[in-house]
Design an enzyme around this catalytic site. Sequence first.
Site, PDB file in Angstrom:
ATOM      1  N   LEU A  53       0.815  -1.214   0.000  1.00 26.27           N
ATOM      2  CA  LEU A  53       0.000   0.000   0.000  1.00 26.27           C
ATOM      3  C   LEU A  53       0.851   1.266   0.000  1.00 26.27           C
ATOM      4  CD1 LEU A  53      -2.517  -1.100   2.816  1.00 26.27           C
ATOM      5  CD2 LEU A  53      -2.549  -1.706   0.382  1.00 26.27           C
ATOM      6  N   TYR A 103       2.619  11.524 -11.541  1.00 25.66           N
ATOM      7  CA  TYR A 103       2.069  10.539 -10.607  1.00 25.66           C
ATOM      8  C   TYR A 103       1.527   9.333 -11.360  1.00 25.66           C
ATOM      9  CZ  TYR A 103      -1.047   8.480  -7.104  1.00 25.66           C
ATOM     10  OH  TYR A 103      -1.693   7.600  -6.254  1.00 25.66           O
ATOM     11  N   LYS A 107       2.724   5.300 -11.184  1.00 31.38           N
ATOM     12  CA  LYS A 107       1.827   4.200 -10.809  1.00 31.38           C
ATOM     13  C   LYS A 107       1.749   3.164 -11.929  1.00 31.38           C
ATOM     14  CE  LYS A 107      -0.096   4.265  -7.267  1.00 31.38           C
ATOM     15  NZ  LYS A 107       0.395   3.834  -5.934  1.00 31.38           N
ATOM     16  N   ASN A 132     -11.162   7.808  -6.014  1.00 27.65           N
ATOM     17  CA  ASN A 132     -11.028   8.657  -4.825  1.00 27.65           C
ATOM     18  C   ASN A 132     -11.619   7.934  -3.616  1.00 27.65           C
ATOM     19  OD1 ASN A 132     -10.092  11.312  -6.057  1.00 27.65           O
ATOM     20  ND2 ASN A 132     -11.901  10.871  -7.289  1.00 27.65           N
ATOM     21  N   GLY A 282     -45.743  15.216  41.279  1.00 26.33           N
ATOM     22  CA  GLY A 282     -47.070  15.807  41.378  1.00 26.33           C
ATOM     23  C   GLY A 282     -47.503  16.599  40.163  1.00 26.33           C
TER      24      GLY A 282
END
Length: 369
Positions: A53, A103, A107, A132, A282
């Site tokens: 991860l 990025y 990946k 997301n 009461g």
Amino acid sequence: MKILITGSKGFVGKNLVAELRNRGYKDIFEFDVDTDKVLLDEYTKQCEFVFHLAGVNRPKDEKEFMEGNFGFTSELLALLKKHNNKAPVLITSSIQAERDNPYGRSKKAAEDLIFKYGEENGVKVLVYRLPNLFGKWSRPNYNSVVATFCYNIARDLEIQIHDPNTELTLCYIDDVVDEFISALEGKETRDGMFCKVPKTYKIKLGELAEKLYSFRRSRDTLEMPSLENEFDRALYGTYLSYLPENQFSYKLDKKEDDRGWLAEFIKSQSMGQIFISRTKPGVTRGNHWHHTKAEKFLVIQGEAVIRFRKIDGDDIIEYRVSGEVPEVVDIPTGYTHSIENVGKEDVITIFWASEIFDPQKPDTYYLEV
């Protein structure tokens, strides 16, 4: 089973570790950026399943994308190969892998590397291109719009929305963890060469913000937004996880008189509203009836008598209730009703009404029982 989790202190890793322990898994090797690299050699020797991860999302230098996402994956696989460890490897990628940006390219490189590793070494690999994500423990003002919105809105800080019609595909962290544990048990969800989390949600950015603002307003109005679907429940739970720790509580508006006090607790357009009251010994409350509004009374402290009479009849029906024996009393329409404290201590009662009180149309008519 001995399980290695890289990125164990990250958003996904932290939730995964917690749930694995909930389900009885004990041999979990946690590895994160501050873990001694020497331990990784030992972990890759012993592990029987790998959740990879770890990754880089927001580096100071673009070069760190490739070093963190591709480079560390190379190190991990090399160690597994060194120990001839054929443990299955699950890796988290991103839908950004389809895009030509630093990025995304990092990946994609990691994906290609792990597919090649699996093919050459006869190892089962599971690659998840995640959309997301949202849920507790995600870092705000980092890479999750939900986390950032939740954090800011909970603190009355401004949020930025450039295009409210931008559509997001969201995935809840509990659904991710459920799928990952299914994969651990050999029951992953396949989508061609990739794996996927089967449950996702689509929502426009403006709609997301409005839902989160409605959660924020509910403390002031006491009116809960609808939580009838899974997404809204998950989003509400996520929002609460971002509350400032000194603001978990909020006070109710207490209406006090010589009988005791009454406070509204929570309201819902679909489920009505809940009150709570304290009534002195009461004292009698009520002596009114309703055309349509249905109610339930639940005494949780003290001794009380709840009385009913049809508005056109003479017979009085009595129910004696006690906080020692929780008992819900339904209040039918067309019956005038009252509740009297017949004990020596204050009576505390929870009232539910089928509709939110409207002073312009109260549907409440005075008539003594």
